[in-house]
Design a protein around this motif. Structure first.
Motif, PDB file in Angstrom:
ATOM      1  N   ARG A 181      55.752  16.747 -17.650  1.00 54.36           N
ATOM      2  CA  ARG A 181      56.724  16.593 -18.738  1.00 54.36           C
ATOM      3  C   ARG A 181      56.477  17.612 -19.848  1.00 54.36           C
ATOM      4  NH1 ARG A 181      56.288  10.772 -20.868  1.00 54.36           N
ATOM      5  NH2 ARG A 181      57.901  11.564 -22.291  1.00 54.36           N
ATOM      6  N   PHE A 182      55.203  17.828 -20.180  1.00 52.07           N
ATOM      7  CA  PHE A 182      54.902  18.764 -21.260  1.00 52.07           C
ATOM      8  C   PHE A 182      55.250  20.193 -20.863  1.00 52.07           C
ATOM      9  CE2 PHE A 182      51.969  21.714 -23.390  1.00 52.07           C
ATOM     10  CZ  PHE A 182      52.400  21.526 -24.699  1.00 52.07           C
ATOM     11  N   LEU A 183      54.904  20.596 -19.653  1.00 51.38           N
ATOM     12  CA  LEU A 183      55.215  21.953 -19.208  1.00 51.38           C
ATOM     13  C   LEU A 183      56.724  22.197 -19.229  1.00 51.38           C
ATOM     14  CD1 LEU A 183      52.647  22.353 -16.286  1.00 51.38           C
ATOM     15  CD2 LEU A 183      52.600  23.503 -18.508  1.00 51.38           C
ATOM     16  N   HIS A 184      57.484  21.207 -18.793  1.00 51.36           N
ATOM     17  CA  HIS A 184      58.944  21.337 -18.861  1.00 51.36           C
ATOM     18  C   HIS A 184      59.404  21.502 -20.309  1.00 51.36           C
ATOM     19  CE1 HIS A 184      60.301  20.963 -14.774  1.00 51.36           C
ATOM     20  NE2 HIS A 184      59.643  19.835 -14.570  1.00 51.36           N
ATOM     21  N   SER A 185      58.758  20.786 -21.224  1.00 48.86           N
ATOM     22  CA  SER A 185      59.200  20.793 -22.622  1.00 48.86           C
ATOM     23  C   SER A 185      58.998  22.143 -23.299  1.00 48.86           C
ATOM     24  CB  SER A 185      58.462  19.702 -23.412  1.00 48.86           C
ATOM     25  OG  SER A 185      57.107  20.066 -23.654  1.00 48.86           O
ATOM     26  N   ILE A 186      58.059  22.966 -22.794  1.00 48.98           N
ATOM     27  CA  ILE A 186      57.827  24.281 -23.406  1.00 48.98           C
ATOM     28  C   ILE A 186      58.386  25.410 -22.533  1.00 48.98           C
ATOM     29  CG2 ILE A 186      55.826  23.539 -24.733  1.00 48.98           C
ATOM     30  CD1 ILE A 186      54.020  24.763 -22.622  1.00 48.98           C
ATOM     31  N   GLY A 187      59.246  25.045 -21.580  1.00 47.60           N
ATOM     32  CA  GLY A 187      59.944  26.053 -20.796  1.00 47.60           C
ATOM     33  C   GLY A 187      59.227  26.536 -19.559  1.00 47.60           C
ATOM     34  N   PHE A 188      58.162  25.846 -19.155  1.00 47.39           N
ATOM     35  CA  PHE A 188      57.436  26.204 -17.942  1.00 47.39           C
ATOM     36  C   PHE A 188      57.907  25.332 -16.784  1.00 47.39           C
ATOM     37  CE2 PHE A 188      53.441  27.673 -20.467  1.00 47.39           C
ATOM     38  CZ  PHE A 188      54.108  28.833 -20.823  1.00 47.39           C
ATOM     39  N   GLN A 189      57.714  25.833 -15.556  1.00 50.20           N
ATOM     40  CA  GLN A 189      58.173  25.111 -14.374  1.00 50.20           C
ATOM     41  C   GLN A 189      56.993  24.748 -13.468  1.00 50.20           C
ATOM     42  OE1 GLN A 189      61.372  24.036 -13.428  1.00 50.20           O
ATOM     43  NE2 GLN A 189      60.172  22.983 -11.868  1.00 50.20           N
ATOM     44  N   PRO A 190      56.538  23.479 -13.473  1.00 48.39           N
ATOM     45  CA  PRO A 190      55.484  23.067 -12.539  1.00 48.39           C
ATOM     46  C   PRO A 190      56.052  22.891 -11.136  1.00 48.39           C
ATOM     47  CG  PRO A 190      56.184  21.201 -13.867  1.00 48.39           C
ATOM     48  CD  PRO A 190      56.934  22.397 -14.385  1.00 48.39           C
ATOM     49  N   LEU A 191      55.272  23.268 -10.138  1.00 46.18           N
ATOM     50  CA  LEU A 191      55.710  23.185  -8.749  1.00 46.18           C
ATOM     51  C   LEU A 191      54.676  22.441  -7.918  1.00 46.18           C
ATOM     52  CD1 LEU A 191      56.924  26.865  -8.189  1.00 46.18           C
ATOM     53  CD2 LEU A 191      58.362  24.860  -8.613  1.00 46.18           C
ATOM     54  N   ASN A 192      55.153  21.692  -6.939  1.00 50.12           N
ATOM     55  CA  ASN A 192      54.254  21.020  -6.006  1.00 50.12           C
ATOM     56  C   ASN A 192      53.787  22.003  -4.940  1.00 50.12           C
ATOM     57  OD1 ASN A 192      54.487  18.473  -7.253  1.00 50.12           O
ATOM     58  ND2 ASN A 192      56.358  18.011  -6.113  1.00 50.12           N
ATOM     59  N   ASP A 193      52.575  21.805  -4.470  1.00 51.83           N
ATOM     60  CA  ASP A 193      52.017  22.588  -3.375  1.00 51.83           C
ATOM     61  C   ASP A 193      52.832  22.310  -2.106  1.00 51.83           C
ATOM     62  OD1 ASP A 193      50.265  24.136  -1.928  1.00 51.83           O
ATOM     63  OD2 ASP A 193      48.579  22.743  -2.032  1.00 51.83           O
ATOM     64  N   PRO A 194      53.286  23.333  -1.358  1.00 49.79           N
ATOM     65  CA  PRO A 194      52.986  24.762  -1.460  1.00 49.79           C
ATOM     66  C   PRO A 194      54.101  25.587  -2.095  1.00 49.79           C
ATOM     67  CG  PRO A 194      53.900  24.333   0.700  1.00 49.79           C
ATOM     68  CD  PRO A 194      53.950  23.017  -0.053  1.00 49.79           C
ATOM     69  N   LYS A 195      54.965  24.963  -2.901  1.00 52.73           N
ATOM     70  CA  LYS A 195      56.132  25.666  -3.434  1.00 52.73           C
ATOM     71  C   LYS A 195      55.754  26.873  -4.294  1.00 52.73           C
ATOM     72  CE  LYS A 195      59.229  21.648  -3.404  1.00 52.73           C
ATOM     73  NZ  LYS A 195      60.104  22.194  -2.349  1.00 52.73           N
ATOM     74  N   GLY A 196      54.609  26.799  -4.986  1.00 48.76           N
ATOM     75  CA  GLY A 196      54.192  27.935  -5.796  1.00 48.76           C
ATOM     76  C   GLY A 196      53.975  29.178  -4.950  1.00 48.76           C
ATOM     77  N   PHE A 197      53.308  29.003  -3.812  1.00 46.48           N
ATOM     78  CA  PHE A 197      53.081  30.143  -2.922  1.00 46.48           C
ATOM     79  C   PHE A 197      54.399  30.695  -2.391  1.00 46.48           C
ATOM     80  CE2 PHE A 197      48.947  27.834  -2.378  1.00 46.48           C
ATOM     81  CZ  PHE A 197      48.155  28.808  -2.961  1.00 46.48           C
ATOM     82  N   LEU A 198      55.324  29.801  -2.062  1.00 47.63           N
ATOM     83  CA  LEU A 198      56.603  30.234  -1.504  1.00 47.63           C
ATOM     84  C   LEU A 198      57.502  30.886  -2.550  1.00 47.63           C
ATOM     85  CD1 LEU A 198      57.316  27.141   0.783  1.00 47.63           C
ATOM     86  CD2 LEU A 198      56.444  29.387   1.467  1.00 47.63           C
ATOM     87  N   GLU A 199      57.196  30.704  -3.812  1.00 41.79           N
ATOM     88  CA  GLU A 199      57.984  31.298  -4.894  1.00 41.79           C
ATOM     89  C   GLU A 199      57.676  32.781  -5.074  1.00 41.79           C
ATOM     90  OE1 GLU A 199      60.923  31.335  -7.579  1.00 41.79           O
ATOM     91  OE2 GLU A 199      60.309  29.470  -6.577  1.00 41.79           O
ATOM     92  N   ILE A 200      56.555  33.237  -4.527  1.00 46.43           N
ATOM     93  CA  ILE A 200      56.102  34.618  -4.744  1.00 46.43           C
ATOM     94  C   ILE A 200      56.983  35.612  -3.992  1.00 46.43           C
ATOM     95  CG2 ILE A 200      54.191  36.231  -4.391  1.00 46.43           C
ATOM     96  CD1 ILE A 200      52.305  33.800  -4.598  1.00 46.43           C
ATOM     97  N   ASP A 201      57.384  36.669  -4.697  1.00 49.18           N
ATOM     98  CA  ASP A 201      58.065  37.794  -4.066  1.00 49.18           C
ATOM     99  C   ASP A 201      57.537  39.083  -4.689  1.00 49.18           C
ATOM    100  OD1 ASP A 201      59.300  38.077  -6.541  1.00 49.18           O
ATOM    101  OD2 ASP A 201      61.190  37.183  -5.887  1.00 49.18           O
ATOM    102  N   GLU A 202      58.171  40.208  -4.369  1.00 53.04           N
ATOM    103  CA  GLU A 202      57.673  41.499  -4.843  1.00 53.04           C
ATOM    104  C   GLU A 202      57.875  41.706  -6.342  1.00 53.04           C
ATOM    105  OE1 GLU A 202      61.846  42.269  -3.144  1.00 53.04           O
ATOM    106  OE2 GLU A 202      60.108  40.963  -2.791  1.00 53.04           O
ATOM    107  N   HIS A 203      58.612  40.807  -6.988  1.00 52.38           N
ATOM    108  CA  HIS A 203      58.837  40.895  -8.429  1.00 52.38           C
ATOM    109  C   HIS A 203      57.988  39.877  -9.196  1.00 52.38           C
ATOM    110  CE1 HIS A 203      62.177  43.659  -7.868  1.00 52.38           C
ATOM    111  NE2 HIS A 203      62.669  42.848  -6.952  1.00 52.38           N
TER     112      HIS A 203
END
Length: 329
Positions: A255-277
């Motif tokens: 909830r706090f991370l969302h409140s300051i504009g950050f996006q928490p992700l469940n494992d393994p979504k963080g790894f899958l979010e990675i691209d060349e940018h």
């Protein structure tokens, strides 16, 4: 703290002789065992273990990834579908089935499941105490069971003032100024559109009544990176999104991370979010982030803690303390 292109990181696998990994004694010895029989049994066991380790090294050095994107995408899909049984391929592409529910034998020690990642060093350097239990190659990706706090500590209202105070201390630090200096002088071959951070720790957990400075400062550092990179034009005029993956986040963290504009992700979504940018940020994680990233997708850049010369080599050392034997590795 080190900063480099992902292309500069490549793990390598070597094989340490089994005799240097385990004592030349078989467990559960009895007084009637013949020494010659014991030596033969150990020799056969050592040969079996070495063949399995050599098999892993051969596949790895031939270029087979430990953490292919398709495997993690399939794992993520199964979790999203709410499947009770999770099927994961091992390094030989043999499927193993895991339960998302904690097995009865683990109920005293665990409350939930998590994804386990084994580095090439772990796969090829067997813990001496567990060597005799190795009947097959351990999988790079598996389901493990752990204890997770059932109730979040404190409340979200407490996190805001604490984070602001920690962020101010971070921004005034010499380390922050050095990071800003590095980021403003770096040249990127591609625009950076996002930052994905791993294992920065829970923000709400306290120890002896004190919040984790490390966790708060590392989250603040991501905010600094996003701000500096956007101002320097590296993002191509776009907003830099910040994603965070840590299995230990609780409800208040999310909830706090969302409140300051950050996006928490469940494992393994963080790894899958990675691209060349993507800029990947991780400091002393307990999973092999660099190896997972190298197999999945080379990002635009990675920032991590200083890499020591011993990082690529793992060796177990036996120690005695108060008459009890334990192993360091």
């Amino acid at each position: 703290m080190s900063m480099a292109s992902a292309a500069n990181y490549q793990a390598s696998a070597t094989l340490t002789p089994c005799s240097s990994l385990i004592d030349k004694e078989l467990p559960h010895k009895t007084a009637v065992e013949d020494p010659a029989t014991e030596q033969l049994a150990f020799a056969l066991f050592e040969e079996k273990v070495l063949k399995r380790l050599e098999h892993v090294v051969r596949l790895y050095n031939a270029g087979k990834p430990l953490f292919p994107r398709a495997l993690l995408e399939d794992l993520d899909r199964q979790i999203e579908e709410g499947r009770e049984e999770i099927r994961i391929k091992d390094f030989d592409d043999v499927v193993s089935t895991y339960s998302r529910s904690v097995p009865a034998l683990c109920l005293d020690l665990a409350t939930t499941y998590c994804i386990g990642y084994s580095s090439i060093q772990v796969l090829t350097h067997i813990h001496p105490s567990c060597a005799t239990m190795m009947f097959k190659d351990p999988p790079p990706v598996s389901i493990l069971y752990t204890r997770h706090p059932e109730v979040a500590e404190g409340n979200i209202e407490m996190l805001g003032p604490v984070f602001v105070k920690m962020r101010e201390r971070w921004q005034e630090s010499e380390t922050c100024q050095e990071l800003v200096s590095h980021l403003t002088t770096l040249r990127f071959s591609l625009p950076i559109h996002k930052i994905v951070a791993f294992g920065l720790g829970t923000l709400g957990k306290t120890q002896n009544g004190r919040f984790s400075t490390r966790s708060h400062v590392q989250h603040a550092a991501v905010e600094t990176m996003a701000t500096v990179l956007a101002k320097s034009g590296v993002s191509g005029g776009k907003r830099i999104d910040c994603y965070f993956q840590d299995p230990w986040y609780d409800e208040n963290d999310v909830r706090f991370l969302h409140s300051i504009g950050f996006q928490p992700l469940n494992d393994p979504k963080g790894f899958l979010e990675i691209d060349e940018h993507t800029l990947v940020f991780s400091v002393s994680p307990n999973v092999p982030v660099k190896q997972i990233v190298a197999d999945l997708q080379w990002p635009g850049a990675m920032i991590w803690n200083t890499v020591c010369g011993e990082e690529e080599r793992k060796q177990w050392k036996r120690r005695l303390r108060n008459g009890e034997e334990f192993w360091l590795g």
